[in-house]
Design a protein around this motif. Structure first.
Motif, PDB file in Angstrom:
ATOM      1  N   GLU A 211       6.091 112.072  -4.597  1.00 37.15           N
ATOM      2  CA  GLU A 211       6.202 110.642  -4.316  1.00 37.15           C
ATOM      3  C   GLU A 211       6.524 109.841  -5.575  1.00 37.15           C
ATOM      4  OE1 GLU A 211       2.749 109.214  -2.362  1.00 37.15           O
ATOM      5  OE2 GLU A 211       3.015 110.459  -0.567  1.00 37.15           O
ATOM      6  N   GLU A 212       6.022 110.305  -6.724  1.00 33.46           N
ATOM      7  CA  GLU A 212       6.249 109.551  -7.955  1.00 33.46           C
ATOM      8  C   GLU A 212       7.625 109.810  -8.563  1.00 33.46           C
ATOM      9  OE1 GLU A 212       3.654 113.187  -8.965  1.00 33.46           O
ATOM     10  OE2 GLU A 212       3.780 111.646  -7.403  1.00 33.46           O
ATOM     11  N   ASP A 213       8.387 110.771  -8.035  1.00 37.13           N
ATOM     12  CA  ASP A 213       9.735 111.034  -8.538  1.00 37.13           C
ATOM     13  C   ASP A 213      10.639 109.846  -8.265  1.00 37.13           C
ATOM     14  OD1 ASP A 213       9.100 113.527  -9.495  1.00 37.13           O
ATOM     15  OD2 ASP A 213       9.622 114.555  -7.629  1.00 37.13           O
ATOM     16  N   ASN A 214      11.309 109.387  -9.316  1.00 37.95           N
ATOM     17  CA  ASN A 214      12.143 108.182  -9.214  1.00 37.95           C
ATOM     18  C   ASN A 214      13.614 108.578  -9.109  1.00 37.95           C
ATOM     19  OD1 ASN A 214      12.862 105.486  -9.167  1.00 37.95           O
ATOM     20  ND2 ASN A 214      12.886 105.288 -11.399  1.00 37.95           N
ATOM     21  N   PHE A 215      13.979 109.177  -7.968  1.00 36.89           N
ATOM     22  CA  PHE A 215      15.362 109.558  -7.736  1.00 36.89           C
ATOM     23  C   PHE A 215      16.004 108.583  -6.753  1.00 36.89           C
ATOM     24  CE2 PHE A 215      13.421 113.788  -8.716  1.00 36.89           C
ATOM     25  CZ  PHE A 215      14.058 113.961  -9.936  1.00 36.89           C
ATOM     26  N   SER A 216      17.316 108.466  -6.838  1.00 38.18           N
ATOM     27  CA  SER A 216      18.027 107.540  -5.954  1.00 38.18           C
ATOM     28  C   SER A 216      18.075 108.083  -4.537  1.00 38.18           C
ATOM     29  CB  SER A 216      19.452 107.317  -6.478  1.00 38.18           C
ATOM     30  OG  SER A 216      20.211 108.508  -6.352  1.00 38.18           O
ATOM     31  N   ALA A 217      18.428 107.201  -3.607  1.00 40.56           N
ATOM     32  CA  ALA A 217      18.526 107.611  -2.209  1.00 40.56           C
ATOM     33  C   ALA A 217      19.611 108.666  -2.027  1.00 40.56           C
ATOM     34  CB  ALA A 217      18.817 106.389  -1.336  1.00 40.56           C
ATOM     35  N   LEU A 218      20.668 108.581  -2.834  1.00 36.34           N
ATOM     36  CA  LEU A 218      21.720 109.596  -2.764  1.00 36.34           C
ATOM     37  C   LEU A 218      21.184 110.959  -3.177  1.00 36.34           C
ATOM     38  CD1 LEU A 218      24.755 107.659  -4.276  1.00 36.34           C
ATOM     39  CD2 LEU A 218      24.525 108.450  -1.917  1.00 36.34           C
ATOM     40  N   ALA A 219      20.353 110.986  -4.217  1.00 31.43           N
ATOM     41  CA  ALA A 219      19.764 112.244  -4.676  1.00 31.43           C
ATOM     42  C   ALA A 219      18.866 112.847  -3.598  1.00 31.43           C
ATOM     43  CB  ALA A 219      18.986 112.011  -5.963  1.00 31.43           C
ATOM     44  N   HIS A 220      18.072 112.013  -2.940  1.00 29.84           N
ATOM     45  CA  HIS A 220      17.220 112.501  -1.851  1.00 29.84           C
ATOM     46  C   HIS A 220      18.066 113.068  -0.712  1.00 29.84           C
ATOM     47  CE1 HIS A 220      13.046 111.303  -2.868  1.00 29.84           C
ATOM     48  NE2 HIS A 220      13.645 110.418  -3.654  1.00 29.84           N
ATOM     49  N   HIS A 221      19.171 112.417  -0.409  1.00 27.60           N
ATOM     50  CA  HIS A 221      20.039 112.858   0.683  1.00 27.60           C
ATOM     51  C   HIS A 221      20.618 114.239   0.385  1.00 27.60           C
ATOM     52  CE1 HIS A 221      22.803 112.454   4.075  1.00 27.60           C
ATOM     53  NE2 HIS A 221      23.793 112.840   3.260  1.00 27.60           N
ATOM     54  N   ILE A 222      21.081 114.457  -0.840  1.00 23.80           N
ATOM     55  CA  ILE A 222      21.655 115.759  -1.201  1.00 23.80           C
ATOM     56  C   ILE A 222      20.577 116.829  -1.279  1.00 23.80           C
ATOM     57  CG2 ILE A 222      22.842 117.013  -3.045  1.00 23.80           C
ATOM     58  CD1 ILE A 222      24.639 115.192  -1.381  1.00 23.80           C
ATOM     59  N   PHE A 223      19.380 116.457  -1.745  1.00 24.90           N
ATOM     60  CA  PHE A 223      18.278 117.421  -1.816  1.00 24.90           C
ATOM     61  C   PHE A 223      17.894 117.902  -0.418  1.00 24.90           C
ATOM     62  CE2 PHE A 223      13.848 118.719  -2.049  1.00 24.90           C
ATOM     63  CZ  PHE A 223      13.832 119.502  -3.198  1.00 24.90           C
ATOM     64  N   GLU A 224      17.897 116.978   0.531  1.00 21.25           N
ATOM     65  CA  GLU A 224      17.521 117.322   1.907  1.00 21.25           C
ATOM     66  C   GLU A 224      18.673 117.978   2.670  1.00 21.25           C
ATOM     67  OE1 GLU A 224      16.354 113.552   3.374  1.00 21.25           O
ATOM     68  OE2 GLU A 224      14.526 113.425   2.155  1.00 21.25           O
ATOM     69  N   ASN A 225      19.924 117.772   2.163  1.00 20.99           N
ATOM     70  CA  ASN A 225      21.102 118.338   2.824  1.00 20.99           C
ATOM     71  C   ASN A 225      21.979 119.024   1.770  1.00 20.99           C
ATOM     72  OD1 ASN A 225      20.840 116.892   5.684  1.00 20.99           O
ATOM     73  ND2 ASN A 225      20.549 115.322   4.099  1.00 20.99           N
ATOM     74  N   PRO A 226      21.617 120.216   1.338  1.00 18.03           N
ATOM     75  CA  PRO A 226      22.331 120.876   0.232  1.00 18.03           C
ATOM     76  C   PRO A 226      23.802 121.133   0.509  1.00 18.03           C
ATOM     77  CG  PRO A 226      20.232 121.967   0.707  1.00 18.03           C
ATOM     78  CD  PRO A 226      20.479 121.015   1.819  1.00 18.03           C
ATOM     79  N   SER A 227      24.194 121.234   1.770  1.00 10.29           N
ATOM     80  CA  SER A 227      25.598 121.517   2.091  1.00 10.29           C
ATOM     81  C   SER A 227      26.477 120.284   1.990  1.00 10.29           C
ATOM     82  CB  SER A 227      25.690 122.107   3.507  1.00 10.29           C
ATOM     83  OG  SER A 227      25.205 121.167   4.476  1.00 10.29           O
ATOM     84  N   HIS A 228      25.881 119.093   1.838  1.00  6.04           N
ATOM     85  CA  HIS A 228      26.665 117.861   1.729  1.00  6.04           C
ATOM     86  C   HIS A 228      27.108 117.643   0.287  1.00  6.04           C
ATOM     87  CE1 HIS A 228      24.739 115.971   5.593  1.00  6.04           C
ATOM     88  NE2 HIS A 228      25.133 117.225   5.761  1.00  6.04           N
ATOM     89  N   SER A 229      28.085 116.773   0.112  1.00  2.00           N
ATOM     90  CA  SER A 229      28.538 116.386  -1.231  1.00  2.00           C
ATOM     91  C   SER A 229      28.897 114.905  -1.221  1.00  2.00           C
ATOM     92  CB  SER A 229      29.743 117.231  -1.669  1.00  2.00           C
ATOM     93  OG  SER A 229      30.836 117.035  -0.781  1.00  2.00           O
ATOM     94  N   ILE A 230      28.566 114.226  -2.297  1.00  2.00           N
ATOM     95  CA  ILE A 230      28.858 112.796  -2.424  1.00  2.00           C
ATOM     96  C   ILE A 230      30.289 112.617  -2.932  1.00  2.00           C
ATOM     97  CG2 ILE A 230      28.175 110.627  -3.508  1.00  2.00           C
ATOM     98  CD1 ILE A 230      26.153 111.747  -1.512  1.00  2.00           C
ATOM     99  N   ASN A 231      31.057 111.821  -2.226  1.00  2.00           N
ATOM    100  CA  ASN A 231      32.456 111.586  -2.592  1.00  2.00           C
ATOM    101  C   ASN A 231      32.540 110.410  -3.569  1.00  2.00           C
ATOM    102  OD1 ASN A 231      33.278 113.640  -0.801  1.00  2.00           O
ATOM    103  ND2 ASN A 231      33.306 112.197   0.908  1.00  2.00           N
ATOM    104  N   PHE A 232      32.222 110.688  -4.825  1.00  5.66           N
ATOM    105  CA  PHE A 232      32.269 109.624  -5.834  1.00  5.66           C
ATOM    106  C   PHE A 232      33.686 109.093  -6.038  1.00  5.66           C
ATOM    107  CE2 PHE A 232      28.221 111.619  -7.253  1.00  5.66           C
ATOM    108  CZ  PHE A 232      27.434 110.474  -7.228  1.00  5.66           C
ATOM    109  N   ASP A 233      34.695 109.940  -5.773  1.00 12.15           N
ATOM    110  CA  ASP A 233      36.072 109.497  -5.966  1.00 12.15           C
ATOM    111  C   ASP A 233      36.518 108.491  -4.906  1.00 12.15           C
ATOM    112  OD1 ASP A 233      35.852 111.477  -4.044  1.00 12.15           O
ATOM    113  OD2 ASP A 233      37.914 112.167  -4.333  1.00 12.15           O
ATOM    114  N   GLN A 234      35.700 108.319  -3.854  1.00 10.31           N
ATOM    115  CA  GLN A 234      36.015 107.346  -2.804  1.00 10.31           C
ATOM    116  C   GLN A 234      35.084 106.130  -2.849  1.00 10.31           C
ATOM    117  OE1 GLN A 234      36.251 109.256   1.057  1.00 10.31           O
ATOM    118  NE2 GLN A 234      37.294 111.058   0.210  1.00 10.31           N
ATOM    119  N   ALA A 235      34.242 106.078  -3.871  1.00 12.52           N
ATOM    120  CA  ALA A 235      33.345 104.919  -4.019  1.00 12.52           C
ATOM    121  C   ALA A 235      34.169 103.680  -4.316  1.00 12.52           C
ATOM    122  CB  ALA A 235      32.344 105.175  -5.132  1.00 12.52           C
ATOM    123  N   GLN A 236      33.705 102.539  -3.831  1.00 10.59           N
ATOM    124  CA  GLN A 236      34.480 101.307  -4.013  1.00 10.59           C
ATOM    125  C   GLN A 236      33.584 100.083  -3.936  1.00 10.59           C
ATOM    126  OE1 GLN A 236      37.233 101.793  -0.806  1.00 10.59           O
ATOM    127  NE2 GLN A 236      35.751 101.258   0.767  1.00 10.59           N
TER     128      GLN A 236
END
Length: 318
Positions: A211-236
Protein backbone atom coordinates in the motif's frame (compact mmCIF):
# COMPACT_ATOMS: atom_id res chain seq x y z
CA UNK A 1 52.74 27.39 4.44
CA UNK A 2 50.75 24.13 4.23
CA UNK A 3 47.46 24.10 2.38
CA UNK A 4 44.62 21.68 1.93
CA UNK A 5 41.76 21.23 -0.50
CA UNK A 6 41.36 19.75 -3.92
CA UNK A 7 42.24 21.63 -7.09
CA UNK A 8 43.12 24.89 -5.28
CA UNK A 9 46.68 25.53 -4.17
CA UNK A 10 45.87 27.90 -1.34
CA UNK A 11 42.98 25.91 0.06
CA UNK A 12 39.30 25.14 -0.51
CA UNK A 13 36.61 27.72 -1.20
CA UNK A 14 33.13 27.90 0.29
CA UNK A 15 30.69 30.49 -1.07
CA UNK A 16 33.46 32.79 -2.45
CA UNK A 17 35.51 32.41 0.74
CA UNK A 18 39.09 31.16 0.44
CA UNK A 19 40.24 29.10 3.42
CA UNK A 20 44.01 29.03 3.97
CA UNK A 21 45.60 26.78 6.58
CA UNK A 22 48.48 28.27 8.53
CA UNK A 23 50.48 26.71 11.34
CA UNK A 24 48.07 27.47 14.18
CA UNK A 25 44.95 28.86 12.53
CA UNK A 26 42.74 29.08 9.47
CA UNK A 27 42.67 32.39 7.60
CA UNK A 28 39.65 33.51 5.60
CA UNK A 29 39.79 35.82 2.61
CA UNK A 30 37.64 36.76 -0.39
CA UNK A 31 38.10 34.31 -3.25
CA UNK A 32 38.04 35.48 -6.85
CA UNK A 33 38.20 33.13 -9.80
CA UNK A 34 41.31 33.39 -12.01
CA UNK A 35 39.17 34.50 -14.94
CA UNK A 36 37.40 37.22 -12.95
CA UNK A 37 37.12 40.29 -15.24
CA UNK A 38 37.14 42.98 -12.51
CA UNK A 39 34.27 44.64 -14.36
CA UNK A 40 31.55 46.29 -12.30
CA UNK A 41 28.88 48.90 -12.96
CA UNK A 42 30.78 51.92 -14.24
CA UNK A 43 30.46 55.18 -12.36
CA UNK A 44 29.80 57.13 -15.56
CA UNK A 45 26.86 54.88 -16.49
CA UNK A 46 23.33 56.27 -16.58
CA UNK A 47 22.19 54.95 -13.19
CA UNK A 48 21.16 56.55 -9.92
CA UNK A 49 24.14 57.36 -7.64
CA UNK A 50 22.64 55.09 -4.96
CA UNK A 51 22.84 52.13 -7.35
CA UNK A 52 26.48 52.88 -8.21
CA UNK A 53 27.45 53.49 -4.57
CA UNK A 54 25.85 50.18 -3.61
CA UNK A 55 28.51 48.41 -5.69
CA UNK A 56 31.23 49.94 -3.51
CA UNK A 57 29.32 49.22 -0.29
CA UNK A 58 28.75 45.56 -1.21
CA UNK A 59 32.46 44.98 -1.98
CA UNK A 60 33.61 46.75 1.18
CA UNK A 61 31.05 44.96 3.37
CA UNK A 62 32.24 41.62 2.02
CA UNK A 63 35.84 42.53 2.79
CA UNK A 64 35.02 43.41 6.41
CA UNK A 65 32.82 40.35 6.95
CA UNK A 66 35.08 37.74 5.33
CA UNK A 67 38.63 38.87 6.16
CA UNK A 68 39.86 37.13 9.30
CA UNK A 69 43.00 39.26 9.83
CA UNK A 70 44.10 42.86 9.42
CA UNK A 71 46.51 41.77 6.67
CA UNK A 72 43.76 40.08 4.63
CA UNK A 73 41.43 43.06 5.14
CA UNK A 74 44.04 45.60 4.02
CA UNK A 75 44.90 43.54 0.94
CA UNK A 76 41.23 43.27 -0.06
CA UNK A 77 40.55 47.00 0.49
CA UNK A 78 43.58 47.88 -1.66
CA UNK A 79 42.23 45.58 -4.36
CA UNK A 80 38.78 47.22 -4.14
CA UNK A 81 40.32 50.69 -4.51
CA UNK A 82 42.24 49.66 -7.65
CA UNK A 83 39.28 47.88 -9.24
CA UNK A 84 36.74 50.65 -8.57
CA UNK A 85 39.11 53.35 -9.81
CA UNK A 86 39.50 51.25 -12.96
CA UNK A 87 35.71 51.33 -13.32
CA UNK A 88 35.60 55.12 -13.08
CA UNK A 89 34.79 55.55 -9.37
CA UNK A 90 36.25 58.74 -7.78
CA UNK A 91 38.82 58.16 -5.05
CA UNK A 92 36.84 60.27 -2.56
CA UNK A 93 33.72 58.13 -3.06
CA UNK A 94 35.66 54.93 -2.35
CA UNK A 95 37.40 56.40 0.71
CA UNK A 96 34.06 57.70 2.02
CA UNK A 97 32.47 54.25 1.79
CA UNK A 98 35.41 52.57 3.55
CA UNK A 99 35.48 55.25 6.28
CA UNK A 100 31.75 54.87 6.96
CA UNK A 101 32.04 51.10 7.26
CA UNK A 102 35.00 51.41 9.64
CA UNK A 103 33.09 53.88 11.82
CA UNK A 104 29.94 51.73 11.80
CA UNK A 105 31.84 48.89 13.47
CA UNK A 106 30.59 46.23 11.06
CA UNK A 107 30.98 42.73 12.55
CA UNK A 108 30.41 39.13 11.53
CA UNK A 109 26.88 39.33 12.92
CA UNK A 110 26.06 42.35 10.77
CA UNK A 111 22.66 42.29 9.11
CA UNK A 112 21.02 45.09 7.14
CA UNK A 113 18.05 46.77 8.74
CA UNK A 114 14.79 45.90 7.03
CA UNK A 115 11.90 48.29 7.51
CA UNK A 116 8.89 46.13 6.76
CA UNK A 117 6.39 48.78 7.81
CA UNK A 118 7.28 51.10 4.92
CA UNK A 119 5.67 50.70 1.49
CA UNK A 120 8.07 50.07 -1.38
CA UNK A 121 8.32 52.02 -4.63
CA UNK A 122 10.48 51.29 -7.66
CA UNK A 123 11.31 54.29 -9.85
CA UNK A 124 13.21 54.50 -13.14
CA UNK A 125 16.21 56.80 -13.01
CA UNK A 126 15.81 60.15 -14.79
CA UNK A 127 18.65 62.54 -14.08
CA UNK A 128 17.52 65.72 -12.32
CA UNK A 129 13.99 64.42 -11.65
CA UNK A 130 14.28 61.13 -9.79
CA UNK A 131 16.40 62.59 -6.96
CA UNK A 132 13.82 65.29 -6.21
CA UNK A 133 10.90 62.89 -6.46
CA UNK A 134 12.53 60.21 -4.29
CA UNK A 135 13.38 62.80 -1.62
CA UNK A 136 9.74 63.86 -1.34
CA UNK A 137 8.49 60.27 -1.35
CA UNK A 138 10.96 59.34 1.40
CA UNK A 139 9.60 62.16 3.57
CA UNK A 140 6.10 60.75 3.00
CA UNK A 141 7.21 57.38 4.40
CA UNK A 142 8.02 55.43 1.25
CA UNK A 143 11.05 53.21 0.68
CA UNK A 144 12.31 54.05 -2.82
CA UNK A 145 14.37 51.72 -5.02
CA UNK A 146 16.07 52.40 -8.34
CA UNK A 147 16.43 49.33 -10.59
CA UNK A 148 19.17 49.26 -13.20
CA UNK A 149 18.03 49.94 -16.74
CA UNK A 150 18.27 47.51 -19.62
CA UNK A 151 21.68 47.10 -21.23
CA UNK A 152 22.46 46.85 -24.93
CA UNK A 153 23.26 43.15 -24.55
CA UNK A 154 19.72 42.48 -23.29
CA UNK A 155 18.38 43.55 -26.69
CA UNK A 156 20.75 41.30 -28.66
CA UNK A 157 20.33 37.67 -29.65
CA UNK A 158 22.10 35.29 -27.28
CA UNK A 159 23.29 33.10 -30.15
CA UNK A 160 21.39 30.06 -28.90
CA UNK A 161 18.21 28.43 -30.11
CA UNK A 162 15.24 28.55 -27.78
CA UNK A 163 14.41 25.19 -26.29
CA UNK A 164 11.09 24.15 -27.77
CA UNK A 165 8.96 21.84 -25.68
CA UNK A 166 5.36 20.85 -25.24
CA UNK A 167 3.26 23.31 -23.23
CA UNK A 168 1.76 22.23 -19.90
CA UNK A 169 -1.70 20.74 -19.87
CA UNK A 170 -3.76 17.54 -19.72
CA UNK A 171 -2.49 14.46 -21.57
CA UNK A 172 -3.76 11.02 -22.55
CA UNK A 173 -1.74 7.79 -22.75
CA UNK A 174 -3.21 4.67 -24.40
CA UNK A 175 -2.49 1.04 -23.56
CA UNK A 176 -2.28 -1.85 -26.01
CA UNK A 177 -5.49 -3.22 -24.50
CA UNK A 178 -7.46 -0.16 -25.63
CA UNK A 179 -7.80 1.48 -22.21
CA UNK A 180 -6.37 4.94 -21.61
CA UNK A 181 -4.90 7.03 -18.80
CA UNK A 182 -5.49 10.76 -18.36
CA UNK A 183 -3.19 12.96 -16.30
CA UNK A 184 -1.81 16.48 -16.13
CA UNK A 185 1.62 18.11 -16.03
CA UNK A 186 3.09 21.57 -15.62
CA UNK A 187 6.27 20.47 -17.39
CA UNK A 188 7.07 19.28 -20.92
CA UNK A 189 5.20 16.10 -21.76
CA UNK A 190 8.45 14.22 -22.47
CA UNK A 191 9.54 14.69 -18.86
CA UNK A 192 6.25 13.35 -17.48
CA UNK A 193 6.27 10.34 -19.81
CA UNK A 194 9.80 9.47 -18.72
CA UNK A 195 8.63 9.51 -15.10
CA UNK A 196 5.79 7.10 -16.00
CA UNK A 197 8.26 4.82 -17.80
CA UNK A 198 10.64 4.86 -14.81
CA UNK A 199 7.74 4.09 -12.46
CA UNK A 200 6.74 1.10 -14.57
CA UNK A 201 10.32 -0.23 -14.63
CA UNK A 202 10.62 0.11 -10.84
CA UNK A 203 7.21 -1.50 -10.30
CA UNK A 204 8.02 -4.54 -12.46
CA UNK A 205 11.06 -5.26 -10.25
CA UNK A 206 8.67 -5.92 -7.36
CA UNK A 207 7.21 -9.35 -6.66
CA UNK A 208 4.35 -7.92 -4.61
CA UNK A 209 2.96 -4.42 -4.31
CA UNK A 210 2.39 -2.79 -0.93
CA UNK A 211 0.00 0.00 0.00
CA UNK A 212 2.86 2.39 0.73
CA UNK A 213 4.41 1.87 -2.74
CA UNK A 214 4.16 5.13 -4.66
CA UNK A 215 3.77 3.88 -8.22
CA UNK A 216 1.66 5.49 -10.92
CA UNK A 217 -1.65 4.08 -12.09
CA UNK A 218 0.04 3.05 -15.33
CA UNK A 219 2.61 1.03 -13.37
CA UNK A 220 -0.16 -0.72 -11.42
CA UNK A 221 -1.97 -1.52 -14.67
CA UNK A 222 1.11 -3.16 -16.23
CA UNK A 223 1.93 -5.02 -13.01
CA UNK A 224 -1.58 -6.48 -12.92
CA UNK A 225 -1.56 -7.13 -16.70
CA UNK A 226 1.96 -8.23 -17.72
CA UNK A 227 0.93 -8.96 -21.32
CA UNK A 228 -0.09 -5.32 -21.89
CA UNK A 229 2.22 -2.52 -23.02
CA UNK A 230 1.89 1.25 -22.72
CA UNK A 231 1.98 3.03 -26.08
CA UNK A 232 4.11 6.02 -25.09
CA UNK A 233 4.63 6.85 -28.77
CA UNK A 234 0.89 7.58 -29.05
CA UNK A 235 0.69 9.78 -25.95
CA UNK A 236 -0.64 13.26 -26.66
CA UNK A 237 -1.80 16.48 -25.08
CA UNK A 238 -5.55 16.81 -25.24
CA UNK A 239 -5.76 20.26 -23.62
CA UNK A 240 -3.21 23.04 -23.16
CA UNK A 241 -3.76 24.61 -19.74
CA UNK A 242 -0.78 26.53 -18.26
CA UNK A 243 -2.57 27.70 -15.08
CA UNK A 244 -2.33 25.16 -12.25
CA UNK A 245 -5.87 25.52 -10.82
CA UNK A 246 -7.50 25.50 -14.25
CA UNK A 247 -5.36 22.52 -15.18
CA UNK A 248 -6.57 20.51 -12.19
CA UNK A 249 -10.19 21.33 -13.06
CA UNK A 250 -9.69 20.42 -16.73
CA UNK A 251 -8.11 17.10 -15.75
CA UNK A 252 -11.16 16.24 -13.62
CA UNK A 253 -13.49 17.26 -16.47
CA UNK A 254 -11.60 15.14 -19.01
CA UNK A 255 -11.70 12.13 -16.66
CA UNK A 256 -15.45 12.63 -16.16
CA UNK A 257 -15.92 12.92 -19.92
CA UNK A 258 -13.73 10.02 -21.15
CA UNK A 259 -13.90 7.74 -18.08
CA UNK A 260 -10.40 6.25 -18.58
CA UNK A 261 -10.23 2.73 -17.15
CA UNK A 262 -6.62 2.94 -16.01
CA UNK A 263 -7.12 5.97 -13.73
CA UNK A 264 -7.43 5.07 -10.04
CA UNK A 265 -9.27 8.27 -9.10
CA UNK A 266 -11.26 11.12 -10.60
CA UNK A 267 -8.52 13.73 -10.25
CA UNK A 268 -8.16 16.43 -7.62
CA UNK A 269 -11.69 17.81 -8.10
CA UNK A 270 -14.97 15.94 -7.84
CA UNK A 271 -17.23 16.60 -10.82
CA UNK A 272 -20.90 16.05 -10.05
CA UNK A 273 -22.98 13.96 -12.46
CA UNK A 274 -25.17 16.98 -13.19
CA UNK A 275 -22.24 18.42 -15.19
CA UNK A 276 -21.95 15.32 -17.42
CA UNK A 277 -23.92 16.82 -20.34
CA UNK A 278 -21.53 19.79 -20.35
CA UNK A 279 -18.35 17.69 -20.17
CA UNK A 280 -19.18 16.18 -23.57
CA UNK A 281 -18.98 19.66 -25.08
CA UNK A 282 -15.32 20.08 -24.09
CA UNK A 283 -13.17 20.73 -27.12
CA UNK A 284 -10.09 18.57 -27.44
CA UNK A 285 -6.87 20.32 -28.35
CA UNK A 286 -6.74 20.20 -32.14
CA UNK A 287 -2.98 20.18 -32.63
CA UNK A 288 -1.85 16.98 -30.97
CA UNK A 289 1.70 16.58 -29.68
CA UNK A 290 2.67 12.92 -30.16
CA UNK A 291 5.54 11.62 -28.10
CA UNK A 292 8.57 11.16 -30.39
CA UNK A 293 9.74 7.63 -31.01
CA UNK A 294 13.18 6.51 -29.90
CA UNK A 295 15.10 7.45 -26.75
CA UNK A 296 13.74 10.24 -24.61
CA UNK A 297 15.86 13.37 -24.94
CA UNK A 298 15.61 16.29 -22.52
CA UNK A 299 17.64 18.63 -24.78
CA UNK A 300 16.61 20.22 -28.06
CA UNK A 301 18.72 20.08 -31.21
CA UNK A 302 20.96 23.09 -31.73
CA UNK A 303 19.66 23.89 -35.22
CA UNK A 304 21.77 27.04 -35.45
CA UNK A 305 24.94 25.01 -34.90
CA UNK A 306 23.82 22.38 -37.43
CA UNK A 307 23.06 24.98 -40.09
CA UNK A 308 26.37 26.72 -39.47
CA UNK A 309 28.27 23.44 -39.81
CA UNK A 310 26.45 22.68 -43.07
CA UNK A 311 27.40 26.08 -44.51
CA UNK A 312 31.05 25.60 -43.51
CA UNK A 313 31.17 22.20 -45.19
CA UNK A 314 29.55 23.61 -48.34
CA UNK A 315 32.10 26.46 -48.49
CA UNK A 316 34.96 23.99 -48.03
CA UNK A 317 33.77 21.91 -50.97
CA UNK A 318 33.66 24.92 -53.32
Amino acid sequence: MPSFGKGIKSGPTVANVLITKRETRLDLSVHKKPNHSDRYLRYDSYNHPIVKNSVAYSLVDRAFLVGSSDFELKAELDYIRDVLIGNGYPQKVIDKVIFRRKMSGITKNFAPKIEDDKPFLSLPYIKGITAILSSKLTKLGFKVFFPSGRTISSFLNKGKDKITSDPPGVYEIPCSCGDTYIGRTMRPLNHRLKEHADSIDACLKKTKLKEEDNFSALAHHIFENPSHSINFDQAQLIAIVPQLLKQKIREALEIAKNKPAINKDNGEFHISEIWEPITHKLKTHKKLHPFPKGPISLRSTRTAAINASAKIRAMAQQ
